[in-house]
Write a protein that holds these residues in place. Structure first.
Motif, PDB file in Angstrom:
ATOM      1  N   ARG A  57     -13.592 -26.369 -42.624  1.00 54.34           N
ATOM      2  CA  ARG A  57     -14.470 -26.174 -43.573  1.00 54.34           C
ATOM      3  C   ARG A  57     -15.841 -26.888 -43.338  1.00 54.34           C
ATOM      4  O   ARG A  57     -15.971 -28.149 -42.664  1.00 54.34           O
ATOM      5  N   LEU A  89     -18.930 -27.336 -50.755  1.00 50.90           N
ATOM      6  CA  LEU A  89     -18.176 -26.401 -49.486  1.00 50.90           C
ATOM      7  C   LEU A  89     -19.372 -25.328 -49.328  1.00 50.90           C
ATOM      8  O   LEU A  89     -19.762 -24.447 -50.259  1.00 50.90           O
ATOM      9  N   GLU A 119     -15.662 -21.682 -45.072  1.00 52.04           N
ATOM     10  CA  GLU A 119     -14.276 -21.988 -44.602  1.00 52.04           C
ATOM     11  C   GLU A 119     -13.432 -20.999 -43.862  1.00 52.04           C
ATOM     12  O   GLU A 119     -13.831 -19.797 -44.637  1.00 52.04           O
TER      13      GLU A 119
END
Length: 155
Positions: A24, A32, A35
């Motif tokens: 990630r 984020l 990923e």
């Protein structure tokens, strides 16, 4: 001595095995960004990329670090913008582009518009276009004129 030899072979074999890992990536604020799977330092298998607001930006597969297979692309508002197939990082086959008015399906070969494009407004086919090397070479707004000029074409 024999055991040392076997141990060295075992160690060499295990070090040479490809190790796939799920990773990630985050931006500087901790959101984020992406990923997916990495093999030998290259993206592989399924990956998801995110806008800064956390929503999905795009998702699809990689092979040897290159986009492959079917991909989806979304706006920051989570609306589907486009979808289509990649072969070794290059757009191929039919791609669909979405807008507020409707959608346009376009044929690609090696990243170049090559073949037909179909324009839909309110889910109704409104016109067809033909492309050769990314240049529009024809346009039809009626089914009959299209079939007259393109006998034998089937979608």
């Amino acid at each position: 001595m024999y055991l040392n030899y076997i141990f060295c072979l075992f160690l060499a074999f295990n070090l040479s095995l490809d190790k796939k890992e799920f990773i990630r990536n985050f931006d500087t604020e901790g959101h984020l960004k992406s990923e997916g799977w990495v093999l030998n330092g290259q993206k592989t298998d399924f990956w998801t990329f995110h806008h800064s607001n956390g929503r999905i930006e795009k998702k699809g597969h990689f092979k040897n670090g290159k986009k492959t297979g079917y991909w989806y692309f979304y706006s920051e508002n989570n609306k589907l913008l486009k979808e289509g197939s990649y072969t070794k990082n290059t757009m191929n086959d039919w791609w669909t582009f979405y807008s507020e008015k409707g959608k346009k399906k376009i044929q690609y070969i090696n990243g170049v518009r090559e073949g037909f494009a179909l324009v839909y407004i309110n889910n109704s086919l409104k016109k067809a276009e033909r492309y050769k090397s990314n240049i529009k070479t024809g346009e039809w707004t009626s089914y009959f004129s299209f079939m007259r000029d393109n006998p034998g074409v089937k979608f």
